[in-house]
Write a protein that holds these residues in place. Structure first.
Motif, PDB file in Angstrom:
ATOM      1  N   GLU B 111     -32.774   9.186  55.314  1.00 10.58           N
ATOM      2  CA  GLU B 111     -32.829   8.081  56.276  1.00 10.58           C
ATOM      3  C   GLU B 111     -31.915   6.957  55.768  1.00 10.58           C
ATOM      4  OE1 GLU B 111     -34.396   8.292  59.085  1.00 10.58           O
ATOM      5  OE2 GLU B 111     -36.402   9.151  58.898  1.00 10.58           O
ATOM      6  N   GLU B 141     -32.493   3.276  60.875  1.00  9.81           N
ATOM      7  CA  GLU B 141     -32.571   4.224  59.760  1.00  9.81           C
ATOM      8  C   GLU B 141     -33.010   3.514  58.488  1.00  9.81           C
ATOM      9  OE1 GLU B 141     -32.654   6.993  60.780  1.00  9.81           O
ATOM     10  OE2 GLU B 141     -31.128   7.442  62.265  1.00  9.81           O
ATOM     11  N   HIS B 144     -36.659   3.173  58.850  1.00 13.32           N
ATOM     12  CA  HIS B 144     -37.358   4.443  58.634  1.00 13.32           C
ATOM     13  C   HIS B 144     -37.517   4.699  57.146  1.00 13.32           C
ATOM     14  CE1 HIS B 144     -35.880   6.036  62.785  1.00 13.32           C
ATOM     15  NE2 HIS B 144     -36.714   5.037  62.880  1.00 13.32           N
ATOM     16  N   GLU B 236     -36.418   7.776  67.413  1.00 19.90           N
ATOM     17  CA  GLU B 236     -35.771   9.088  67.458  1.00 19.90           C
ATOM     18  C   GLU B 236     -35.417   9.449  68.894  1.00 19.90           C
ATOM     19  OE1 GLU B 236     -34.663  10.285  64.894  1.00 19.90           O
ATOM     20  OE2 GLU B 236     -35.908   9.376  63.352  1.00 19.90           O
TER      21      GLU B 236
HETATM   22 FE   LIG Z   1     -34.390   8.045  61.203  1.00 21.24          FE
END
Ligand SMILES: [Fe+2]
Ligand SMILES: [Fe+2]
Lengths: 119, 518
Positions: B111, B141, B144, B236
């Motif tokens: 990520e 990201e 995440h 996502e």
């Molecule tokens: Fe991701």
């Protein structure tokens, strides 16, 4: 093909023989014995006799298989990078013509894995 | 005097998006645009009309902050509650913790790599639209990665194998597979990166990652992981749509783009599925309570969903990547091959392994009637006998690895499950080995790139896996022990078998205490 890049794109191979402090990387896998999940890699001194490669590093790992003890090495069938290969047991790795990153495979007829099932 | 009051009109979504994206850009006046954006042409992709690019979500920064902050508040409330109520003790079984380890070591750093990649290419496109979209995904990201690490830090306080996830990502042999995957993508140009990550990974394969991990977490009582999963899932969905939008935009711009994109799809579908070997193994072997088998997940999320996708892309001249044929042949083997490997190579892993129980094996036979009993059960039964005799089987030698995917050469010939597959190539006087035709094809397309691969086993042989100041010529030098120290694996704690591990013991002890009166 050449790598598309914004400038000249050329590099030294990361794993050239001279980066291994005099050792030569040799791979070996035992066909028909999938208890071993892959072939293995060893950095070997080029003057190591082939028989010692078998009795030392290879035996340490492959010796765990019940088929290993008492293999008749005269009947073993070898390949090197996919081509037939007949090692001279007494000669060294170098004298056998092996070179850096050669991939050996061998078959031991009559010893075909657990219950002969290739494992 | 009365001031005339002009009531501010609220902007519509479309207007706001226009103002907050393209409205923020400008025409350069004293530098040529090609000099300002030198990176978006060398790959050979031709774009004639950047205005045709549209962010399907029309997401702007102000909306983004508001929306994500709300999600974050909810997530952290649950993560805190999980910590305070000793949530780790409600897990189905201590073995599940190894799934968490695999996730934080194998996935959370990706990520972060993805964050870096999107930040990087977010500077490279000459049009504001894709730049803003990449920036937004880059932020996603980063979040995440952070939320996963935060949630999993609750486990790290109690169990082994997680504390060094960054170092492990950089050096531990099995984690070089995910690392090299992203490095390969990040060293392409911006279009290859966005096809590789934005489309092949996010669109084609992401369900095969998320559904197993997150449903697995839910089934196994892992509230923390489940929550970050759901928190990431709405992102996502956005990334998937974006990935698809990008690919259509590129394909519509010029016919010369089609073969280039097809080549990348072929490459990244294969690299992605090779990487998913870890997920297949987790799904079939590492979840004490299982969700579905890898084969079932493949059928639903690839064959059905992606089959439809590729039929849709056919109008641009895009075909299903040829590697899918081999992936189908490997479907019923992949997880077993991987677990057999991790079982025997357990000395250099940062999670624990175990042999499947009789019930586990019956489930595997039922899910894999054509392969499990014939090819894999005999291995586990033999190893169980070895364990019972006090001589557990272990492969301590360094495995031979594929030059491209870097996975040990454990895959079998397509259609011949008893012969290991090997492919070979020569380049500039050196020889290279591959796990498959597809990895060799990738190499031959860009050999100059892959001759730089850092093959983990070779790095050890070259002396690059020792701590600074180590003297390999010293008497009694033990290279294997020294490499483990360099990898920051505490032998006997982080690695090895689950049965008898400190994690297993502590979980039983603490859960016992939590349930007892005194
Ligand atoms: Fe991701
Ligand atoms: Fe490979």
């Amino acid at each position: 093909m050449a790598v598309k890049a914004i400038d000249t794109y050329e590099f030294e191979p990361a794993d050239k023989a001279e980066n291994f402090h005099g050792a030569c990387v040799i791979y070996a896998g035992w066909d028909g014995h999938l208890l071993f999940s892959s072939p293995y890699a060893w950095p070997l001194p080029p003057d190591l006799p082939f028989a010692h490669f078998i009795a030392g590093p290879m035996a340490e790992i492959f010796g765990q298989h019940p088929d290993w003890a008492g293999i008749d090495w005269n009947s073993a069938v070898w390949t090197r990078n996919g081509e037939a290969f007949a090692p001279d047991m007494q000669a060294s790795i170098a004298a056998n013509g092996l070179s850096h990153k050669d991939a050996l495979r061998f078959r031991t007829p009559g010893r075909d894995g657990l219950n002969g099932a290739g494992i | 005097m009365d001031m005339p009051v002009t009531k501010k009109k609220k902007l519509g979504l479309k207007e706001r998006y226009a103002l907050m994206t393209r409205g923020l850009g400008w025409e350069p006046s004293y530098q040529p645009i090609d000099d300002i954006f030198p990176m978006d042409r060398f790959e050979g992709i031709k774009i004639h009309d950047w205005d045709a690019w549209e962010d399907p979500f029309r997401l702007t920064m102000d909306a983004y902050w508001k929306y994500q902050a709300e999600k974050e508040r909810k997530l952290y409330a649950i993560v805190d509650a999980f910590a305070q109520s000793n949530g780790h003790l409600t897990l189905s079984d201590a073995r599940y913790i190894n799934t968490v380890k695999l996730f934080v070591n194998g996935f959370a750093p990706l990520e972060y790599m993805s964050h870096r990649g999107f930040a990087h290419i977010g500077r490279q496109f000459r049009d504001v639209g894709p730049r803003v979209a990449c920036m937004m995904q880059s932020l996603d990201e980063m979040r995440h990665s952070q939320t996963q690490i935060h949630a999993i830090s609750n486990y790290n306080r109690y169990y082994s194998g997680m504390a060094e996830f960054r170092h492990h990502h950089d050096y531990l042999p099995y984690l070089q597979v995910p690392k090299s995957f992203f490095e390969d993508a990040a060293t392409g140009g911006p279009f290859e990166f966005i096809v590789a990550i934005g489309f092949a990974f996010e669109y084609v394969l992401t369900n095969l990652v998320f559904v197993p991990f997150i449903s697995g977490a839910a089934y196994n009582g892992d509230m923390g992981a489940m929550t970050f999963g759901f928190s990431a899932q709405s992102d996502e969905a956005r990334h998937m749509t974006l990935g698809l939008e990008v690919i259509k935009f590129v394909l519509e711009q010029d016919p010369v783009n089609v073969p280039i994109v097809q080549k990348w799809l072929n490459k990244w579908t294969w690299r992605g599925v090779r990487l998913l070997t870890l997920v297949a193994m987790m799904q079939d072997y590492m979840l004490p309570k299982r969700v579905m088998s890898w084969a079932e997940a493949w059928e639903i999320y690839f064959e059905e969903n992606c089959g439809a996708l590729f039929r849709d892309l056919a109008r641009y001249g895009i075909v299903m990547p040829p590697c899918v044929e081999q992936i189908r042949l490997e479907r019923d083997h992949l997880s077993h091959i991987a677990w057999c490997h991790f079982y025997q190579a357990r000395g250099t892993s940062d999670f624990h392994v175990w042999l499947p129980s009789k019930e586990d094996m019956d489930w595997l036979s039922a899910k894999y009637p054509d392969t499990f009993d014939r090819y894999y059960r005999p291995r586990y039964e033999y190893w169980a006998k070895c364990e019972a005799e006090g001589k557990p089987f272990e492969a301590t030698a360094v495995p031979m690895q594929c030059q491209v995917c870097q996975i040990p050469m454990m895959f079998t010939e397509p259609g011949d499950p008893l012969t290991l597959c090997q492919r070979h190539a020569d380049y500039k006087g050196e020889q290279y080995h591959f796990c498959s035709d597809h990895c060799r094809d990738i190499f031959e397309d860009e050999p100059e790139k892959f001759i730089q691969s850092k093959i983990a086993g070779h790095e050890v042989f070259k002396g690059n896996a020792f701590r600074p100041g180590t003297d390999p010529t010293a008497e009694g030098f033990n290279p294997a022990a020294e490499a483990l120290a360099f990898f920051r694996i505490e032998h006997g704690r982080d690695n090895g078998l689950h049965n008898g591990s400190t994690d297993e013991r502590n979980f039983a002890l603490w859960r016992g205490l939590a349930k007892a009166n005194d």
